[in-house]
Design a protein around this motif. Structure first.
Motif, short mmCIF file in Angstrom:
data_model
loop_
_atom_site.label_atom_id
_atom_site.label_comp_id
_atom_site.label_asym_id
_atom_site.label_seq_id
_atom_site.Cartn_x
_atom_site.Cartn_y
_atom_site.Cartn_z
N ASP A 155 38.67 41.93 37.86
CA ASP A 155 39.11 41.32 36.61
C ASP A 155 40.55 41.75 36.43
OD1 ASP A 155 39.49 40.61 33.91
OD2 ASP A 155 37.33 40.74 33.57
N PHE A 156 41.48 40.80 36.54
CA PHE A 156 42.90 41.17 36.58
C PHE A 156 43.68 40.37 35.53
CE2 PHE A 156 47.21 40.54 38.50
CZ PHE A 156 47.62 41.85 38.40
N VAL A 157 44.53 41.11 34.79
CA VAL A 157 45.37 40.46 33.79
C VAL A 157 46.79 40.35 34.35
CG1 VAL A 157 46.27 40.57 31.43
CG2 VAL A 157 44.00 41.51 31.95
N LEU A 158 47.29 39.14 34.50
CA LEU A 158 48.68 38.96 34.94
C LEU A 158 49.57 39.20 33.72
CD1 LEU A 158 46.86 36.77 36.71
CD2 LEU A 158 49.10 36.07 37.51
N ARG A 159 50.53 40.11 33.84
CA ARG A 159 51.34 40.40 32.64
C ARG A 159 52.38 39.31 32.40
NH1 ARG A 159 55.59 42.13 35.18
NH2 ARG A 159 55.18 43.29 37.10
N TYR A 160 52.55 38.41 33.36
CA TYR A 160 53.37 37.21 33.17
C TYR A 160 52.68 36.10 33.98
CZ TYR A 160 57.32 34.04 33.04
OH TYR A 160 58.12 32.94 32.81
N PRO A 161 52.64 34.87 33.46
CA PRO A 161 51.92 33.81 34.19
C PRO A 161 52.71 33.30 35.39
CG PRO A 161 52.84 32.95 32.14
CD PRO A 161 53.15 34.42 32.14
N SER A 162 52.89 34.19 36.35
CA SER A 162 53.64 33.83 37.57
C SER A 162 52.89 32.77 38.37
CB SER A 162 53.82 35.08 38.42
OG SER A 162 54.01 34.74 39.78
N CYS A 174 39.24 33.83 47.21
CA CYS A 174 38.29 33.00 47.98
C CYS A 174 37.55 33.83 49.02
CB CYS A 174 39.04 31.86 48.70
SG CYS A 174 39.78 30.70 47.59
N GLY A 175 38.18 34.91 49.48
CA GLY A 175 37.54 35.74 50.50
C GLY A 175 36.98 37.03 49.95
N ALA A 176 37.07 37.23 48.63
CA ALA A 176 36.60 38.49 48.04
C ALA A 176 35.10 38.44 47.77
CB ALA A 176 37.35 38.76 46.74
N LYS A 177 34.50 39.60 47.76
CA LYS A 177 33.06 39.67 47.44
C LYS A 177 32.91 39.58 45.93
CE LYS A 177 31.81 40.87 51.72
NZ LYS A 177 33.02 40.30 52.34
N GLY A 178 32.00 38.74 45.49
CA GLY A 178 31.73 38.63 44.05
C GLY A 178 32.76 37.77 43.34
N ARG A 179 32.88 38.04 42.05
CA ARG A 179 33.63 37.18 41.14
C ARG A 179 35.00 37.77 40.87
NH1 ARG A 179 32.16 35.69 35.12
NH2 ARG A 179 32.87 37.82 34.87
N THR A 180 36.03 36.93 40.86
CA THR A 180 37.35 37.40 40.44
C THR A 180 37.73 36.65 39.17
OG1 THR A 180 38.03 37.81 42.72
CG2 THR A 180 39.80 37.58 41.10
N VAL A 181 38.21 37.40 38.18
CA VAL A 181 38.68 36.75 36.95
C VAL A 181 40.19 36.99 36.85
CG1 VAL A 181 38.42 36.59 34.44
CG2 VAL A 181 36.47 37.28 35.85
N LEU A 182 40.96 35.92 36.77
CA LEU A 182 42.42 36.04 36.59
C LEU A 182 42.74 35.64 35.16
CD1 LEU A 182 43.65 34.36 39.92
CD2 LEU A 182 43.32 36.80 39.46
N ARG A 183 43.22 36.60 34.38
CA ARG A 183 43.57 36.31 32.98
C ARG A 183 45.07 36.21 32.86
NH1 ARG A 183 38.75 37.43 30.28
NH2 ARG A 183 37.43 38.82 31.51
N GLY A 184 45.54 35.32 31.99
CA GLY A 184 46.99 35.12 31.85
C GLY A 184 47.55 34.38 33.05
#
Ligand code: UD1
Length: 416
Positions: A155-162, A174-184
């Motif tokens: 679960d990762f918060v981008l401090r700027y919407p790069s 796409c290659g990570a195990k489980g769920r990734t959440v990208l916030r911001g």
């Protein structure tokens, strides 16, 4: 380095077909690293950045064949390799190889990315996100070495919407195990297109078009063809150019007008008349420009890439204008070159003040990056006499044939 000689244009009349999008297709090309099989990308622009991206794929034993705007990519024999700085340093999007290679092989050793000199352009957000996914990162000289034994969704918060970081982390997820959440996350059209392409490969993504993206990685990734969208920045280039020069032009290839609403709004304020017809946009202008105060911003605001074009056109406005840059800290190379042509333009912090009412005079100016280069061609069309623009290979990184496009609407210009 080639140069372009441009003669002042009294009016532009004819049709311009808008090429496929550079910033959309480059991440899609990187995404094919995730696949096993043959993918075809249609409406792929014939520009230097696409060809360098193909050379990078070739380093990974991925075969590419480019013919008449169709790029065929065969990843059947893809094999891990490191990517040399001599290639990665030639474009910004080479950094996206990191995310895709990590997803496929759990490691990537690549040279630092290049791209236009419009600020320091760090990649700290990309790397922070990778670390959170359990990737070890080592920087040495001009290179990066990334490795993971087990890439973990996070679960990762981008401090700027790069834009680049969102793309890179999407690819890695796409290659990570489980769920990734990208916030911001960034919400640019290029991100939506990449998400839709990844979904077509079998990846599950929720929140497409919003700033929270939820990605469910999967070990099994299929192949998919992709039809590239039109280049919203190239379209914006010709729309803005038509504000500063009397014009009667048809722009074809713009199927999704939504992506350029912000640009159309600004152009309407400058004095451009745009009518949407079934197969093209009909644009007309008297070449008289209204002044105003503008700012760039993240999508859906006015794109930073078009800032040099906007400043150039405003030199002719009937009064004072200003443009504030909010995305990159150093996108003002256009200013010194416009001054060579006689424009009264000043920078203060992140804002450019344009006096207006200037008649530019032809001279020799330099292209210093892709979008500033296109603005210099526009300035040449607006300036009296002849203008020579040097170092124009920057322009060919993103514009397929700016000389041919403009000759098609009656402009007099040529490579020298
Ligand atoms: C992409 C586009 C570029 C466009 C820009 C913004 C491509 C190839 N290029 O560039 O044409 O102008 O989006 O729409 O698609 N930043 C950080 N740390 C990071 C990443 C970015 O501080 O790790 C900062 C940058 O210095 C800049 C801002 O964030 O000030 C925006 O950069 P970003 O959105 O990443 O732009 P790019 O992806 O490089």
């Amino acid at each position: 380095m080639k140069a372009i000689s441009v003669k002042e244009a009294s009016c532009l009349k004819g049709t311009i077909a808008i090429q496929g999008s550079k910033n959309t297709v480059l991440p899609i090309i990187a995404a094919t690293i995730l696949t096993s099989g043959i993918s075809v990308i249609y409406n792929c622009p014939d520009i230097i950045d696409v060809h360098v991206m193909c050379e990078l794929l070739n380093c990974l034993n991925i075969r590419t064949c480019y013919k008449e705007h169709t790029l065929t990519i065969d990843t059947n024999d893809a094999a891990y390799n490191s990517l040399p700085y001599e290639l990665t340093g030639r474009l910004r999007s080479s950094v996206l190889m990191l995310g895709a290679m990590l997803a496929r092989w759990g490691r990537a050793e690549i040279g630092m990315p290049g791209g236009c000199t419009i600020g320091t352009r760090p990649i700290d957000i990309h790397l922070e996100g990778f670390s959170k996914m359990n990737v070890d990162i080592e920087e040495y000289g001009d290179c990066l070495r990334c490795k993971t034994f087990y890439m973990q969704g996070c679960d990762f918060v981008l401090r700027y919407p790069s834009v680049g970081a969102t793309e890179n982390l999407l690819l890695a997820a796409c290659g990570a195990k489980g769920r990734t959440v990208l916030r911001g996350a960034a919400k640019e059209p290029e991100i939506i297109e990449l998400c839709n392409y990844l979904v077509s490969l079998g990846i599950l993504i929720d929140g497409i078009g919003t700033d929270v993206l939820v990605i469910k990685g999967t070990g099994c990734i299929g192949c998919s063809d992709y039809v590239n969208v039109y280049d919203r920045i190239v379209a914006g280039t010709y729309l803005l150019m038509s504000c500063g020069i009397p014009a009667d032009i048809r722009l074809t290839g713009i199927d999704e007008i939504h992506y350029i609403r912000n640009v159309l709004r600004v152009c309407a304020g400058l004095g451009l008349n745009v009518v949407r017809l079934e197969h093209y946009l009909h644009i007309q202008s008297s070449g008289i420009v209204c002044p105003g105060d503008f700012a760039t911003g993240i999508y859906p605001e006015f794109p930073t890439d078009l800032l040099p074009m906007l400043i150039t056109v405003l030199t002719k406005a009937m009064g004072e204008s200003s443009v504030t840059e909010t995305v990159f800290e150093n996108r003002f190379a256009v200013v010194s070159e416009l001054r060579r042509l006689g424009a009264r333009v000043n920078v203060n912090g992140n804002r450019v003040y344009i006096d207006g009412n200037d008649k530019l005079t032809g001279h020799t100016v330099k292209a210093t990056d892709l979008r500033q280069g296109a603005a210099m061609v526009t300035a040449g069309l607006m300036a009296s006499g002849y203008t020579t623009i040097t170092d124009t290979s920057f322009i060919q990184r993103g514009y397929e044939d700016i000389v041919g496009d403009l000759k098609g609407v009656g402009a007099v210009l040529e490579y020298i």
